[in-house]
Design a protein around this motif. Structure first.
Motif, PDB file in Angstrom:
ATOM      1  N   THR A  48      25.460  25.248  66.694  1.00  0.00           N
ATOM      2  CA  THR A  48      24.399  25.083  67.715  1.00  0.00           C
ATOM      3  C   THR A  48      23.809  23.600  67.704  1.00  0.00           C
ATOM      4  O   THR A  48      23.859  22.836  66.996  1.00  0.00           O
ATOM      5  N   SER A  49      23.633  23.431  69.171  1.00  0.00           N
ATOM      6  CA  SER A  49      22.912  21.809  69.396  1.00  0.00           C
ATOM      7  C   SER A  49      21.804  21.949  68.694  1.00  0.00           C
ATOM      8  O   SER A  49      20.857  22.482  68.913  1.00  0.00           O
ATOM      9  N   GLN A  50      21.330  20.632  68.166  1.00  0.00           N
ATOM     10  CA  GLN A  50      20.270  20.222  67.610  1.00  0.00           C
ATOM     11  C   GLN A  50      19.515  19.445  68.509  1.00  0.00           C
ATOM     12  O   GLN A  50      18.295  19.037  68.453  1.00  0.00           O
ATOM     13  N   GLY A  51      20.146  18.819  69.698  1.00  0.00           N
ATOM     14  CA  GLY A  51      19.619  17.894  70.662  1.00  0.00           C
ATOM     15  C   GLY A  51      19.880  16.607  70.217  1.00  0.00           C
ATOM     16  O   GLY A  51      20.343  16.293  69.021  1.00  0.00           O
ATOM     17  N   ASN A  52      20.342  15.700  71.249  1.00  0.00           N
ATOM     18  CA  ASN A  52      20.482  14.323  71.006  1.00  0.00           C
ATOM     19  C   ASN A  52      21.883  14.161  70.291  1.00  0.00           C
ATOM     20  O   ASN A  52      21.850  13.258  69.249  1.00  0.00           O
TER      21      ASN A  52
END
Length: 148
Positions: A48-52
């Motif tokens: 999963t992407s956590q952003g940035n």
């Protein structure tokens, strides 16, 4: 010292990657065995992407005998895994509980954590990977291009 920990491995050369984008996913597994006693288990692996450009790669296993929680938070930079934090916990019936952790500080060039109940601090080398980073990258590069 890195390979002695069993959690870290030294620099690794992997197959060249042509794709630099990651795609979130979730895979679930079940297992069942009847040997006089019903033994059922489930596992889930997620990305999963956590952003940035920060990602969480996680596996959770739950069964009558054992539970495993393992995760790697990493930065995805130029098609490479840059580990930031690794956690591992195993517990269960008739098994010794285990817990390992590593926090990577690339600006200071050190990794700190706990292995087999003992704290440690080691110097990092560029290209240093957790076993999960290796597993993730090998899985990613071994898939046919059409499946990426």
């Amino acid at each position: 010292m890195l390979t002695c920990l069993g959690i870290l491995a030294g620099p690794v050369t992997l197959l060249a990657q042509t794709e630099t984008e990651l795609v979130p996913f979730e895979a679930s597994y079940t297992a069942a065995m009847e040997k006089g006693l019903s033994l059922n288990g489930t596992a889930k692996r997620t990305l999963t992407s956590q952003g940035n450009d920060v990602w969480l790669y996680r596996t959770d296993v739950d069964s009558f005998i054992v539970s495993i929680d393992e995760s790697l938070i990493f930065r995805w930079e130029d098609g490479q895994v840059i580990p930031m934090r690794y956690r591992y916990r195993l517990s269960g019936f008739l098994v010794s509980d285990r817990k390992n952790s590593i926090d990577f500080d690339w600006s200071e060039g050190t990794a700190t954590g706990e292995h087999k109940g003992k704290p440690f601090e080691i110097e990092l080398e560029e290209g240093c990977w957790t076993r999960w980073g290796i597993s993730f990258n090998c899985t990613r590069t071994s898939r046919p291009a059409s499946a990426r």
